[in-house]
Design a protein around this motif. Structure first.
Motif, PDB file in Angstrom:
ATOM      1  N   ALA A 194      -2.322  -2.589  -7.954  1.00  0.00           N
ATOM      2  CA  ALA A 194      -3.017  -3.661  -7.230  1.00  0.00           C
ATOM      3  C   ALA A 194      -3.342  -4.820  -8.159  1.00  0.00           C
ATOM      4  O   ALA A 194      -3.681  -4.631  -9.327  1.00  0.00           O
ATOM      5  CB  ALA A 194      -4.290  -3.111  -6.599  1.00  0.00           C
ATOM      6  N   GLN A 195      -3.238  -6.031  -7.618  1.00  0.00           N
ATOM      7  CA  GLN A 195      -3.570  -7.236  -8.369  1.00  0.00           C
ATOM      8  C   GLN A 195      -5.052  -7.527  -8.224  1.00  0.00           C
ATOM      9  O   GLN A 195      -5.619  -7.444  -7.138  1.00  0.00           O
ATOM     10  CB  GLN A 195      -2.749  -8.418  -7.854  1.00  0.00           C
ATOM     11  CG  GLN A 195      -3.014  -9.732  -8.567  1.00  0.00           C
ATOM     12  CD  GLN A 195      -2.088 -10.842  -8.109  1.00  0.00           C
ATOM     13  OE1 GLN A 195      -0.892 -10.626  -7.941  1.00  0.00           O
ATOM     14  NE2 GLN A 195      -2.640 -12.022  -7.879  1.00  0.00           N
ATOM     15  N   LEU A 196      -5.688  -7.891  -9.334  1.00  0.00           N
ATOM     16  CA  LEU A 196      -7.117  -8.197  -9.348  1.00  0.00           C
ATOM     17  C   LEU A 196      -7.316  -9.694  -9.541  1.00  0.00           C
ATOM     18  O   LEU A 196      -6.674 -10.311 -10.396  1.00  0.00           O
ATOM     19  CB  LEU A 196      -7.823  -7.430 -10.472  1.00  0.00           C
ATOM     20  CG  LEU A 196      -7.706  -5.896 -10.435  1.00  0.00           C
ATOM     21  CD1 LEU A 196      -8.394  -5.291 -11.650  1.00  0.00           C
ATOM     22  CD2 LEU A 196      -8.306  -5.344  -9.156  1.00  0.00           C
ATOM     23  N   ALA A 242       0.819  -1.220   0.000  1.00  0.00           N
ATOM     24  CA  ALA A 242       0.000   0.000   0.000  1.00  0.00           C
ATOM     25  C   ALA A 242       0.851   1.268   0.000  1.00  0.00           C
ATOM     26  O   ALA A 242       0.364   2.347  -0.356  1.00  0.00           O
ATOM     27  CB  ALA A 242      -0.941   0.001   1.201  1.00  0.00           C
ATOM     28  N   THR A 243       2.110   1.169   0.405  1.00  0.00           N
ATOM     29  CA  THR A 243       3.006   2.329   0.421  1.00  0.00           C
ATOM     30  C   THR A 243       4.169   2.175  -0.562  1.00  0.00           C
ATOM     31  O   THR A 243       5.113   2.954  -0.513  1.00  0.00           O
ATOM     32  CB  THR A 243       3.574   2.545   1.837  1.00  0.00           C
ATOM     33  OG1 THR A 243       4.283   1.374   2.263  1.00  0.00           O
ATOM     34  CG2 THR A 243       2.459   2.839   2.835  1.00  0.00           C
ATOM     35  N   THR A 244       4.111   1.176  -1.449  1.00  0.00           N
ATOM     36  CA  THR A 244       5.172   0.958  -2.428  1.00  0.00           C
ATOM     37  C   THR A 244       5.009   1.905  -3.606  1.00  0.00           C
ATOM     38  O   THR A 244       3.921   2.010  -4.177  1.00  0.00           O
ATOM     39  CB  THR A 244       5.166  -0.500  -2.919  1.00  0.00           C
ATOM     40  OG1 THR A 244       5.346  -1.380  -1.801  1.00  0.00           O
ATOM     41  CG2 THR A 244       6.276  -0.744  -3.928  1.00  0.00           C
ATOM     42  N   THR A 245       6.080   2.570  -3.984  1.00  0.00           N
ATOM     43  CA  THR A 245       6.038   3.560  -5.058  1.00  0.00           C
ATOM     44  C   THR A 245       5.630   2.909  -6.382  1.00  0.00           C
ATOM     45  O   THR A 245       6.236   1.932  -6.823  1.00  0.00           O
ATOM     46  CB  THR A 245       7.414   4.214  -5.238  1.00  0.00           C
ATOM     47  OG1 THR A 245       7.806   4.818  -4.002  1.00  0.00           O
ATOM     48  CG2 THR A 245       7.382   5.271  -6.327  1.00  0.00           C
ATOM     49  N   VAL A 247      -3.324   1.113  -4.216  1.00  0.00           N
ATOM     50  CA  VAL A 247      -4.052   0.216  -3.315  1.00  0.00           C
ATOM     51  C   VAL A 247      -4.775   1.046  -2.258  1.00  0.00           C
ATOM     52  O   VAL A 247      -4.174   1.912  -1.620  1.00  0.00           O
ATOM     53  CB  VAL A 247      -3.097  -0.782  -2.641  1.00  0.00           C
ATOM     54  CG1 VAL A 247      -3.849  -1.635  -1.622  1.00  0.00           C
ATOM     55  CG2 VAL A 247      -2.426  -1.662  -3.678  1.00  0.00           C
ATOM     56  N   ASN A 248      -6.064   0.768  -2.087  1.00  0.00           N
ATOM     57  CA  ASN A 248      -6.842   1.401  -1.029  1.00  0.00           C
ATOM     58  C   ASN A 248      -6.804   0.483   0.198  1.00  0.00           C
ATOM     59  O   ASN A 248      -7.400  -0.599   0.186  1.00  0.00           O
ATOM     60  CB  ASN A 248      -8.288   1.623  -1.486  1.00  0.00           C
ATOM     61  CG  ASN A 248      -9.089   2.423  -0.490  1.00  0.00           C
ATOM     62  OD1 ASN A 248      -8.977   2.262   0.717  1.00  0.00           O
ATOM     63  ND2 ASN A 248      -9.930   3.312  -1.001  1.00  0.00           N
ATOM     64  N   PRO A 249      -6.102   0.872   1.263  1.00  0.00           N
ATOM     65  CA  PRO A 249      -5.974  -0.031   2.424  1.00  0.00           C
ATOM     66  C   PRO A 249      -7.310  -0.418   3.036  1.00  0.00           C
ATOM     67  O   PRO A 249      -7.477  -1.559   3.495  1.00  0.00           O
ATOM     68  CB  PRO A 249      -5.120   0.785   3.405  1.00  0.00           C
ATOM     69  CG  PRO A 249      -4.392   1.785   2.560  1.00  0.00           C
ATOM     70  CD  PRO A 249      -5.339   2.112   1.448  1.00  0.00           C
ATOM     71  N   ALA A 293      -4.134   5.374 -11.913  1.00  0.00           N
ATOM     72  CA  ALA A 293      -2.986   6.117 -11.380  1.00  0.00           C
ATOM     73  C   ALA A 293      -3.112   6.295  -9.873  1.00  0.00           C
ATOM     74  O   ALA A 293      -4.212   6.415  -9.323  1.00  0.00           O
ATOM     75  CB  ALA A 293      -2.884   7.482 -12.060  1.00  0.00           C
ATOM     76  N   GLY A 294      -1.958   6.287  -9.205  1.00  0.00           N
ATOM     77  CA  GLY A 294      -1.926   6.527  -7.767  1.00  0.00           C
ATOM     78  C   GLY A 294      -1.705   8.002  -7.477  1.00  0.00           C
ATOM     79  O   GLY A 294      -1.474   8.807  -8.382  1.00  0.00           O
ATOM     80  N   PRO A 295      -1.749   8.394  -6.220  1.00  0.00           N
ATOM     81  CA  PRO A 295      -1.547   9.804  -5.855  1.00  0.00           C
ATOM     82  C   PRO A 295      -0.090  10.229  -6.074  1.00  0.00           C
ATOM     83  O   PRO A 295       0.843   9.446  -5.852  1.00  0.00           O
ATOM     84  CB  PRO A 295      -1.918   9.841  -4.369  1.00  0.00           C
ATOM     85  CG  PRO A 295      -1.660   8.446  -3.887  1.00  0.00           C
ATOM     86  CD  PRO A 295      -1.989   7.538  -5.036  1.00  0.00           C
ATOM     87  N   ILE A 296       0.103  11.455  -6.524  1.00  0.00           N
ATOM     88  CA  ILE A 296       1.444  12.003  -6.749  1.00  0.00           C
ATOM     89  C   ILE A 296       1.838  12.841  -5.540  1.00  0.00           C
ATOM     90  O   ILE A 296       1.103  13.740  -5.125  1.00  0.00           O
ATOM     91  CB  ILE A 296       1.493  12.842  -8.039  1.00  0.00           C
ATOM     92  CG1 ILE A 296       1.247  11.944  -9.250  1.00  0.00           C
ATOM     93  CG2 ILE A 296       2.832  13.557  -8.169  1.00  0.00           C
ATOM     94  CD1 ILE A 296       1.271  12.682 -10.575  1.00  0.00           C
TER      95      ILE A 296
END
Length: 246
Positions: A36-38, A29-32, A206-208, A68-71
């Motif tokens: 996420a795997q579906l 969840a904190t990996t740059t 990833v949404n924890p 995309a994840g947060p920048i």
């Protein structure tokens, strides 16, 4: 009776496998730049000499969540994030070209630009070598420039351009090393429309909270499968008692 056992047994097994995928997503969840795997369940009929009345439950990886994840701004010269869609081309351990969203870069002991995970970045003409005693800047189009710090400041020298690609997401597959590759095995073409944000990194998508809820749901599903197996055992025992009376 045995149909219930087949379904519950395979369902419980593959629920555990899906839990492992969810746990992996949660751990990253904190990996740059992580995607996420579906996973999903599907029924597969058992092929045998008898009638096709039994089915297995199988967990299949349907792909990855490519949103995309947060920048997050870092201010570091060697941190870049992809703006929107696109991938950074790197050289994997087996020498093949692979793709990542991890823009945390560094210069290794050989002077080559690589990710912090150890994959060498691919440029338009191959790996990008950084001379010693230099300040590195990366432009929005992936252009890598350096200014020597060993002498008086002068004009910047362009060393190359990071290879940025944007293949169709359906043509990508994730490898065991976490990198993505084209299913065809060929290298993707450069895409000049892909842009970078310097001094920033893209976080995991990833949404924890969703991952934790999914873990709880899978745990309850596993308990349900165990209950079905117990019911099948009780029904078989009662059926044996009735047959014994007859």
């Amino acid at each position: 009776m045995d149909r219930l056992v087949y379904t519950a047994m395979t369902g419980a097994r593959h629920i555990l496998e899906q839990q492992a995928s969810t746990a992996n997503n949660l751990a990253n969840a904190t990996t740059t730049g992580f995607r996420a795997q579906l996973d999903s369940f599907r029924a597969v009929p058992v092929v045998s000499e008898g009638l096709p009345t039994r089915t297995f439950v199988v967990d299949s990886t349907v792909g990855a969540d490519l949103r995309a994840g947060p920048i997050q701004t870092t201010g570091r010269n060697l941190d870049v994030a992809l703006r929107g869609e696109g991938w950074i081309a790197v050289q994997s351990a087996d020498g093949s070209e692979a793709y990542t969203r991890n823009g945390s870069l560094r210069v290794n002991q050989n002077g080559l630009l690589e990710t912090t995970s150890g994959q060498t970045l691919q440029g338009d003409g191959g790996p990008i070598a950084i001379p010693p005693e230099s300040n590195v800047t990366i432009g929005g189009d992936g252009t890598v420039s350096v200014i020597s710090t060993d002498t008086k400041p002068g004009p910047s020298n362009v060393l190359g351009r990071i290879k940025l690609v944007n293949p169709d997401g359906k043509s990508l597959v994730r490898g065991d090393d976490g990198l993505f590759r084209l299913k065809s095995g060929v290298a993707a073409e450069n895409d000049p429309a892909v842009r970078l944000v310097d001094g920033a990194l893209e976080g995991s998508n990833v949404n924890p909270v969703d991952a934790m809820v999914n873990m709880i749901s899978l745990a309850r599903s596993f308990e349900t499968q165990m209950s079905l197996l117990k019911n099948a055992e009780n029904n078989a025992a009662k059926a044996s008692q009735i047959l014994a009376l007859n």
